[in-house]
Enzyme design. Structure first.
Site, short mmCIF file in Angstrom:
data_model
loop_
_atom_site.label_atom_id
_atom_site.label_comp_id
_atom_site.label_asym_id
_atom_site.label_seq_id
_atom_site.Cartn_x
_atom_site.Cartn_y
_atom_site.Cartn_z
N LYS A 116 0.70 -1.08 -0.03
CA LYS A 116 0.07 0.08 -0.12
C LYS A 116 0.89 1.30 -0.13
O LYS A 116 0.44 2.39 -0.50
CB LYS A 116 -0.87 0.13 1.09
CG LYS A 116 -1.71 -1.30 1.42
CD LYS A 116 -2.60 -1.62 0.25
CE LYS A 116 -3.29 -3.02 0.30
NZ LYS A 116 -3.53 -3.69 -1.11
N GLU A 200 -2.46 7.73 7.79
CA GLU A 200 -3.24 8.58 7.13
C GLU A 200 -4.42 9.35 8.03
O GLU A 200 -4.67 9.03 9.21
CB GLU A 200 -4.16 7.44 6.19
CG GLU A 200 -3.75 7.13 5.05
CD GLU A 200 -4.81 6.30 4.04
OE1 GLU A 200 -4.41 5.64 3.27
OE2 GLU A 200 -5.86 5.92 4.76
N TYR A 202 -7.64 10.57 9.40
CA TYR A 202 -8.85 9.73 9.47
C TYR A 202 -10.12 10.47 8.91
O TYR A 202 -10.14 11.53 9.18
CB TYR A 202 -9.15 9.51 10.96
CG TYR A 202 -10.26 8.74 11.24
CD1 TYR A 202 -10.63 7.35 10.76
CD2 TYR A 202 -11.50 9.20 11.69
CE1 TYR A 202 -11.75 6.62 10.87
CE2 TYR A 202 -12.76 8.49 12.16
CZ TYR A 202 -13.03 7.20 11.66
OH TYR A 202 -13.96 6.70 11.86
N HIS A 208 -17.76 4.21 1.17
CA HIS A 208 -16.89 3.27 0.31
C HIS A 208 -17.30 2.92 -1.04
O HIS A 208 -18.52 2.55 -1.11
CB HIS A 208 -16.59 1.89 1.06
CG HIS A 208 -15.88 0.90 0.43
ND1 HIS A 208 -14.83 0.35 0.72
CD2 HIS A 208 -16.02 0.34 -0.85
CE1 HIS A 208 -14.17 -0.68 0.03
NE2 HIS A 208 -15.04 -0.42 -0.88
N GLU A 275 -10.82 1.30 -4.98
CA GLU A 275 -11.55 1.83 -4.08
C GLU A 275 -11.19 3.11 -3.58
O GLU A 275 -10.01 3.60 -3.56
CB GLU A 275 -10.96 0.79 -2.77
CG GLU A 275 -11.50 -0.68 -2.82
CD GLU A 275 -11.20 -1.41 -1.40
OE1 GLU A 275 -11.58 -2.49 -1.55
OE2 GLU A 275 -10.84 -0.73 -0.69
N GLU A 288 -7.12 1.84 -2.16
CA GLU A 288 -6.33 0.80 -2.49
C GLU A 288 -7.22 0.21 -3.78
O GLU A 288 -8.28 0.55 -4.16
CB GLU A 288 -6.26 -0.48 -1.34
CG GLU A 288 -7.65 -0.87 -0.72
CD GLU A 288 -7.41 -1.65 0.38
OE1 GLU A 288 -7.51 -2.94 0.42
OE2 GLU A 288 -6.86 -1.18 1.43
N ARG A 292 -8.31 -8.23 -8.74
CA ARG A 292 -8.97 -9.47 -9.12
C ARG A 292 -10.43 -9.19 -9.29
O ARG A 292 -10.79 -7.97 -9.26
CB ARG A 292 -8.81 -10.25 -7.73
CG ARG A 292 -9.55 -9.45 -6.45
CD ARG A 292 -10.04 -10.66 -5.50
NE ARG A 292 -10.91 -9.89 -4.46
CZ ARG A 292 -10.63 -8.70 -3.54
NH1 ARG A 292 -9.14 -8.54 -3.61
NH2 ARG A 292 -11.60 -8.10 -3.01
C1 MV4 Z 1 -9.94 4.61 6.53
C2 MV4 Z 1 -11.32 5.02 7.05
C3 MV4 Z 1 -11.10 6.44 7.39
N1 MV4 Z 1 -10.10 6.92 7.19
N2 MV4 Z 1 -8.86 5.05 6.34
C4 MV4 Z 1 -11.35 -0.26 6.78
C5 MV4 Z 1 -11.06 -1.18 5.79
C6 MV4 Z 1 -9.75 -0.64 4.82
N3 MV4 Z 1 -10.34 -1.07 3.64
C7 MV4 Z 1 -9.92 0.89 5.25
N4 MV4 Z 1 -10.82 1.02 6.15
C8 MV4 Z 1 -10.92 2.51 6.62
N5 MV4 Z 1 -10.06 3.49 6.36
C9 MV4 Z 1 -8.96 6.54 6.49
N6 MV4 Z 1 -7.92 7.28 6.30
C10 MV4 Z 1 -12.08 4.31 7.36
C11 MV4 Z 1 -12.18 2.85 7.05
C12 MV4 Z 1 -13.14 2.29 7.29
C13 MV4 Z 1 -14.14 1.51 6.39
C14 MV4 Z 1 -13.67 1.86 5.08
C15 MV4 Z 1 -14.64 0.95 4.37
C16 MV4 Z 1 -15.86 0.43 4.53
C17 MV4 Z 1 -16.20 0.23 5.91
C18 MV4 Z 1 -15.54 0.72 6.83
C19 MV4 Z 1 -15.65 0.63 8.20
C20 MV4 Z 1 -14.76 1.29 9.17
C21 MV4 Z 1 -13.74 2.10 8.68
#
Ligand code: MV4
Length: 501
Positions: A116, A200, A202, A208, A275, A288, A292
């Protein structure tokens, strides 16, 4: 030309891939572990080979064994599905060395996106927006504190080798920074054998949203619009839909362009997903890339009208993309519900076992990608996904109503499933209004878990009354009007129908 494909996977995705092989006139080869002797992918494929004991490390993850079977069976290509070896750079490379076509990206693309920190740097270089944060592995306490102060609290510490929620920590207070870095490093070291972490900013309450892309080996890349995947529980997606209710045509155009740029930056070939996190002000950030085919690919297929597996196969065979971006249009709305063999009333405990009865929903606009049948024993060794139910509608409202109708028709006994939980999601005001983000399940937890399940109770009453009806007929055959009796007991189940929106 590809004539025979080995499917290095199991369950619903193996069946899904073999279906496309059959339509293309390509011979399919299944592989199966001890626990999967009676699995549907084994029955449905043209050929099937045993690959080893039930634990995936000794079967579906055994590269030597899979290559060996590919050669023995005379397969020209391997489709890895999702999970297992699908994002394993070594496997992609090994296939190439052995002269077998890997239906997926090169080992270079997998590695470039798998790490990453490297991926973030490539995206910055390509001009794709990333979450504000660090560019290097955090190795020094003082530097960690300094960088967090620059970024500003709260922050997330993430494992560079992670993804999909593994090895991440949220930090809200300065005094927690160092312990979180240490915890993330130790977790990453154990899970991935690599303790690199990055930091990162927050993003509060994000959506998402991911973009499907297709890329051929001649540098042609298109995107197939977005999927909204914010309904997640413990980093597991539960419901996905497309289009996203958050999206505007302008935002879709911009994000789509950046998704294509992201794929091009790593010389991507095949189907892939970019994503993004999207905040309430519609700022978006690359998170990310999944290199696939994804679980939720069918909603894109429903709305865009393209078979993604066929496209993957044609691309792997050296064909040029036959679609251009201008001709990609979204038609209607699609929703996917993931049906798991889990007890949603008992903390989603896995519920393996023998399926006694299964009736899958059918009808206009309904697709059910599954693999279990009556008498099948769902093994303990793998992901407990039973099937994916996809409903398409002209409008979002029609797709929701159709999904509720399909969930109503879906009957599985013998194992616990998440069907009733999904029905409640479809009845949640935040879902119906389309105003939800990644906190949806947590925010609506009381409604989703604790509300009395009238549907199930009514169904039990209907079953009991049917049985009583049957018994009474056995006792007294002359005096009963069959039709009246059926109408009588059916009234108990009436409340379970689909309510008007
Ligand atoms: C984050 C975020 C907020 N800020 N990164 C969770 C799984 C991974 N794919 C990335 N995730 C997150 N990264 C930053 N900088 C919040 C999440 C996150 C989340 C992301 C997508 C779908 C559901 C989630 C549930 C909790 C946290």
């Amino acid at each position: 030309m590809i004539k025979k494909i080995l499917v290095a996977n199991r369950g619903e995705i193996a069946v899904r891939i073999i279906r496309s092989c059959r339509e293309l006139g390509i011979i399919s080869v299944a592989v199966f572990s001890e626990a999967d002797r009676k699995s549907l992918h084994v029955r449905y494929a043209d050929e099937a080979f045993f690959i080893g004991p039930s634990p995936s490390i000794e079967s579906y993850l055994n590269i030597d064994k899979i290559i060996d079977i590919a050669k023995k069976s005379g397969a020209d290509a391997i489709h890895p599905g999702y999970g297992f070896l699908s994002e394993n750079a070594e496997f992609s490379e090994r296939c190439k060395k052995e002269g077998i076509i890997f239906i997926g990206p090169s080992s270079f693309s997998i590695s470039a996106m798998g790490d990453k920190i490297t991926a973030r740097q490539s995206m910055i270089n390509a001009g794709v927006p990333v979450v504000p944060g660090t560019k290097e592995n955090i190795q020094d306490d003082k530097i960690a504190i300094k960088l967090v102060n620059e970024i500003g609290l709260p922050v997330m510490i993430k494992a560079s080798a992670g993804g999909g929620g593994k090895g991440i920590r949220l930090v809200k207070k300065e005094e927690d920074i160092l312990s979180a870095v240490r915890a993330a490093k130790s977790e990453a070291s154990t899970a991935f054998g690599n303790d690199s972490v990055y930091i990162e900013k927050y993003i509060e309450s994000p959506h998402h949203i991911e973009f499907q892309i297709l890329a051929d080996r001649y540098g042609n890349v298109i995107h197939l619009c977005e999927r909204e995947c914010s309904v997640q529980r413990r980093h597991q997606k539960v419901v996905e839909e497309t289009p996203s209710t958050l999206m505007t045509p302008e935002l879709r155009y911009e994000m789509g362009k950046h998704a294509v740029t992201a794929a091009k930056a790593v010389d991507y070939e095949s189907a892939g997903t970019i994503e993004f996190l999207v905040d309430n002000d519609l700022n978006y950030y690359f998170l990310e890339m999944n290199t696939r085919l994804q679980v939720e690919h069918p909603i894109t297929e429903s709305v865009i009208g393209i078979d993604l597996v066929k496209e993957q196969i044609k691309i792997a065979d050296g064909e040029k993309l036959t679609y251009i971006q201008e001709n990609i249009v979204q038609k209607g709305h699609a929703i996917e519900c993931r049906i798991y063999a889990e007890d949603s009333k008992n903390n989603f405990m896995p519920s393996p076992g023998v399926v006694k009865h299964i009736t899958e929903p059918l009808g206009l606009g309904v697709r059910c990608d599954g693999y279990v049948y009556e008498g099948y024993e769902i093994p303990i060794y793998y992901d407990p996904l039973i099937s994916k139910l996809i409903a398409w509608g002209e409008t979002r409202q029609e797709a929701i109503q159709r999904m509720k109708r399909a969930l109503y028709e879906y009957k599985i006994t013998g194992v616990k499933t998440t069907i009733s939980f999904l029905e409640k999601i479809m009845d949640t005001p935040d879902f119906i209004s389309g105003k939800y983000n990644t906190h949806f399940i947590e925010k609506n937890k009381q409604f989703l878990i604790n509300s009395v399940d009238t549907n199930e109770r009514n169904e039990d009453i209907a079953i009991i009354t049917t049985y009583l009806d049957y018994i009474s007929k056995l006792e007294n055959t002359q005096s009963l009007s069959l039709n009246n009796r059926i109408n009588y007991w059916k009234e108990f189940g009436r409340r379970k129908g689909v309510t008007r929106l």
